[in-house]
Design an enzyme around this catalytic site. Sequence first.
Site, PDB file in Angstrom:
ATOM      1  N   ASP A  95       0.844  -1.190   0.000  1.00  0.00           N
ATOM      2  CA  ASP A  95       0.000   0.000   0.000  1.00  0.00           C
ATOM      3  C   ASP A  95       0.877   1.237   0.000  1.00  0.00           C
ATOM      4  OD1 ASP A  95      -2.941   1.127   0.967  1.00  0.00           O
ATOM      5  OD2 ASP A  95      -1.270   2.264   1.830  1.00  0.00           O
ATOM      6  N   TYR A 115       2.280  10.050   0.255  1.00  0.00           N
ATOM      7  CA  TYR A 115       3.312   9.448   1.086  1.00  0.00           C
ATOM      8  C   TYR A 115       4.708   9.672   0.498  1.00  0.00           C
ATOM      9  CZ  TYR A 115      -0.557   6.613   3.013  1.00  0.00           C
ATOM     10  OH  TYR A 115      -1.722   6.171   3.573  1.00  0.00           O
ATOM     11  N   LYS A 138      -3.154   5.716  -4.116  1.00  0.00           N
ATOM     12  CA  LYS A 138      -4.323   6.525  -3.798  1.00  0.00           C
ATOM     13  C   LYS A 138      -4.300   7.901  -4.475  1.00  0.00           C
ATOM     14  CE  LYS A 138      -4.029   4.475   0.782  1.00  0.00           C
ATOM     15  NZ  LYS A 138      -2.569   4.276   0.780  1.00  0.00           N
ATOM     16  N   HIS A 144      -8.162   8.705  -1.530  1.00  0.00           N
ATOM     17  CA  HIS A 144      -7.443   8.703  -0.253  1.00  0.00           C
ATOM     18  C   HIS A 144      -8.324   9.218   0.883  1.00  0.00           C
ATOM     19  CE1 HIS A 144      -3.110   8.926   1.466  1.00  0.00           C
ATOM     20  NE2 HIS A 144      -3.981   8.634   2.413  1.00  0.00           N
TER      21      HIS A 144
END
Length: 256
Positions: free
Chosen positions: A27, A32, A61, A94
Amino acid sequence: MENIEPDNAQVAQLVRDAIDLGYRHFDTAQIYRSEPGVGKGIRDKIESGDVKREDIFVTTKLWRNAHGTDDVVPSLRSSLQELGLDYVDLFLIHWPTAFQSGPNQFPKDEVGKFQYASIDYLDTWKIEVHPYLSNSKLVAFCKSHDITVMAYSPLGGFKWRNGETEGPSIFNDSTIQAIARKYEKSPAQIALRFQLQRGVAVCPKSSKKHRIAENINVFDFTLGPEDMNRLLACDRNYRLNAEFPDHPFYPFHENF
């Protein structure tokens, strides 16, 4: 609200280690900044012949500033380029609260207020589930409609406020610690096994190889019904991630 740039060389190594340990679902997300490392680790293991691409399930996402109809496909293409992969297996929204479209991932007006977008939808995103937020009503609803629930933050954590952490940690919870001693497991393993026995998929995060190994070692024991009930009783309706409650489409006012 600052983005911390990860060490993507370290991320790639952690992904390689995780594949060696048996993990097959990875993931990541645009926000990020870890897509390059995740993709590199996966590609390395494919090139070495240890796995095939179809063996790996990759999730990334869509960030809040790309919810507009014209923004989604370019955003996905950008993620694929960062990952160095031809496709992802799951592309999630997200967060359900959209920001104004554009290059700024955290757009604000002249007085510093976040600029929202009036984009509403019915779609799918992961939900927060951990011992302090069992989300039982929503989990039951999803099960009744044959929807698989994936828990993010299954190990709980802290709320971040102005760079400081606050809030309780499940690792210090006396009930969880007592159950961990009973089964000779760590509190993290108890928290993960708890969700798996509820039929909830888990997506734990770790940057340490020994923790990655620990987190996958949860299939050699079963929590008894009494202990499952004790863990359900830990619920405090304590939500770690509930930002922007003034957004017009903030979802957490609903009774779920």
